[in-house]
Structures are given as C-alpha cells and as structure tokens.
Motif scaffolding. Sequence first.
Motif, mmCIF file in Angstrom:
data_model
loop_
_atom_site.group_PDB
_atom_site.id
_atom_site.type_symbol
_atom_site.label_atom_id
_atom_site.label_comp_id
_atom_site.label_asym_id
_atom_site.label_seq_id
_atom_site.Cartn_x
_atom_site.Cartn_y
_atom_site.Cartn_z
ATOM 1 N N GLY A 85 2.927 0.013 6.566
ATOM 2 C CA GLY A 85 3.508 0.542 5.333
ATOM 3 C C GLY A 85 2.533 1.476 4.642
ATOM 4 O O GLY A 85 1.547 1.922 5.213
ATOM 5 N N ASN A 86 2.819 1.778 3.395
ATOM 6 C CA ASN A 86 1.978 2.671 2.593
ATOM 7 C C ASN A 86 1.210 1.872 1.554
ATOM 8 O O ASN A 86 1.807 1.131 0.777
ATOM 9 C CB ASN A 86 2.826 3.722 1.882
ATOM 10 C CG ASN A 86 3.484 4.662 2.845
ATOM 11 O OD1 ASN A 86 2.909 5.000 3.863
ATOM 12 N ND2 ASN A 86 4.696 5.082 2.535
ATOM 13 N N ALA A 87 -0.103 2.045 1.542
ATOM 14 C CA ALA A 87 -0.947 1.377 0.558
ATOM 15 C C ALA A 87 -1.739 2.441 -0.192
ATOM 16 O O ALA A 87 -2.628 3.058 0.367
ATOM 17 C CB ALA A 87 -1.889 0.403 1.228
ATOM 18 N N PHE A 88 -1.398 2.670 -1.427
ATOM 19 C CA PHE A 88 -2.095 3.657 -2.240
ATOM 20 C C PHE A 88 -3.307 3.004 -2.885
ATOM 21 O O PHE A 88 -3.181 2.298 -3.882
ATOM 22 C CB PHE A 88 -1.176 4.222 -3.312
ATOM 23 C CG PHE A 88 0.007 4.949 -2.761
ATOM 24 C CD1 PHE A 88 -0.137 6.181 -2.162
ATOM 25 C CD2 PHE A 88 1.264 4.383 -2.821
ATOM 26 C CE1 PHE A 88 0.951 6.847 -1.644
ATOM 27 C CE2 PHE A 88 2.361 5.040 -2.320
ATOM 28 C CZ PHE A 88 2.205 6.284 -1.720
ATOM 29 N N ASN A 89 -4.494 3.213 -2.298
ATOM 30 C CA ASN A 89 -5.761 2.705 -2.819
ATOM 31 C C ASN A 89 -5.777 1.190 -2.976
ATOM 32 O O ASN A 89 -6.472 0.659 -3.833
ATOM 33 C CB ASN A 89 -6.102 3.366 -4.155
ATOM 34 C CG ASN A 89 -6.266 4.853 -4.028
ATOM 35 O OD1 ASN A 89 -6.698 5.347 -2.992
ATOM 36 N ND2 ASN A 89 -5.900 5.579 -5.061
ATOM 37 N N VAL A 90 -5.028 0.473 -2.160
ATOM 38 C CA VAL A 90 -5.013 -0.984 -2.202
ATOM 39 C C VAL A 90 -5.553 -1.490 -0.872
ATOM 40 O O VAL A 90 -5.075 -1.106 0.180
ATOM 41 C CB VAL A 90 -3.579 -1.519 -2.429
ATOM 42 C CG1 VAL A 90 -3.559 -3.022 -2.403
ATOM 43 C CG2 VAL A 90 -3.020 -0.989 -3.724
ATOM 44 N N LYS A 91 -6.574 -2.335 -0.924
ATOM 45 C CA LYS A 91 -7.165 -2.892 0.282
ATOM 46 C C LYS A 91 -7.004 -4.414 0.261
ATOM 47 O O LYS A 91 -7.287 -5.058 -0.743
ATOM 48 C CB LYS A 91 -8.655 -2.546 0.374
ATOM 49 C CG LYS A 91 -8.937 -1.066 0.353
ATOM 50 C CD LYS A 91 -8.484 -0.402 1.624
ATOM 51 C CE LYS A 91 -8.806 1.060 1.608
ATOM 52 N NZ LYS A 91 -7.689 1.917 1.794
ATOM 53 N N PRO A 92 -6.561 -5.001 1.365
ATOM 54 C CA PRO A 92 -6.446 -6.459 1.411
ATOM 55 C C PRO A 92 -7.818 -7.115 1.501
ATOM 56 O O PRO A 92 -8.808 -6.481 1.856
ATOM 57 C CB PRO A 92 -5.633 -6.703 2.683
ATOM 58 C CG PRO A 92 -5.819 -5.503 3.506
ATOM 59 C CD PRO A 92 -6.054 -4.371 2.570
ATOM 60 N N GLU A 93 -7.863 -8.391 1.189
ATOM 61 C CA GLU A 93 -9.089 -9.168 1.278
ATOM 62 C C GLU A 93 -9.025 -9.991 2.563
ATOM 63 O O GLU A 93 -8.042 -10.689 2.811
ATOM 64 C CB GLU A 93 -9.224 -10.096 0.072
ATOM 65 C CG GLU A 93 -10.479 -10.926 0.092
ATOM 66 C CD GLU A 93 -10.586 -11.797 -1.131
ATOM 67 O OE1 GLU A 93 -10.617 -13.030 -0.974
ATOM 68 O OE2 GLU A 93 -10.617 -11.247 -2.235
ATOM 69 N N VAL A 94 -10.068 -9.904 3.377
ATOM 70 C CA VAL A 94 -10.129 -10.602 4.656
ATOM 71 C C VAL A 94 -11.300 -11.562 4.615
ATOM 72 O O VAL A 94 -12.417 -11.183 4.256
ATOM 73 C CB VAL A 94 -10.295 -9.610 5.829
ATOM 74 C CG1 VAL A 94 -10.334 -10.342 7.147
ATOM 75 C CG2 VAL A 94 -9.183 -8.589 5.823
ATOM 76 N N SER A 95 -11.057 -12.827 4.970
ATOM 77 C CA SER A 95 -12.132 -13.820 4.967
ATOM 78 C C SER A 95 -12.045 -14.682 6.219
ATOM 79 O O SER A 95 -10.971 -14.939 6.752
ATOM 80 C CB SER A 95 -12.042 -14.695 3.715
ATOM 81 O OG SER A 95 -10.843 -15.419 3.714
#
Length: 126
Positions: free
Chosen positions: A62-72
Amino acid sequence: MKKIFILFTIIFTTLFAYKSNIKGIYAVGIFDAQGRGENIQHTRKTKNDYNGTCYTKIFLYGNAFNVKPEVSIGNSIGSYINSKPIYDKRNIKIGEELTYKHLNVQNGLLKVTLRNRIFDSKVYVK
C-alpha cells in the motif's frame, strides 16, 4: 468570521489529504551480519540462530506517507535503515521493501506493529 472558517477548512482538509493507505505489512526475510539469511514468509520458527546483530526485510503493501512500522525481535527494537519501492508489471508502485537493523538480539517473537496494531507476529527467532 466567514473568511476564518474557510481558511481553517482549507488547512485541515490539506492536512488530512495525505492519509496512509496501508493494506498489509509482512515480514519477508531475516539475515545475519554476514548476509546469510532465510525466507520467513511461511515458517513458524527460524532454522538458524540470529543472536547479536541481524537485519529484517519487511514488505509494506500500500501507500505509506512518511509512516514507518515498528519491528521488534524479543526485546530488541529495530532501527530503520532504508527502503526500496516495489512495482508491478504495469510499472505502478504497489508497496515498499523496508530494511531494519536489530542489535543485541536474543530469541523471541518477531513483531511488526504500526500505531499499536499488530500486522505480523508469527515467526519465532532463535
């Protein structure tokens, strides 16, 4: 008064016009510091041990405008390194491949979250 109302309406509609449209976020691969890794799309547990420093590849559909997920992974929260756009056959952007670096990794569950919503948490990293 009418001009102020119109001005606020224009400002707020432009602020919310760039909303992200994310359809899915999936963990695709995990790699150690030497570049050896494995595909983790259809697995529940990794084959190799990834203690210390490792890298994860995440596919954002999809499209993510300046949004980054958090990965742990367990207690280790990944830091974002870079992204690469993914295109379909008609040269339309369908998503991004994100790379994260994890330090001091112990064994644990790989979780991908965005705005307190879990998108992927099925792989156990040993």
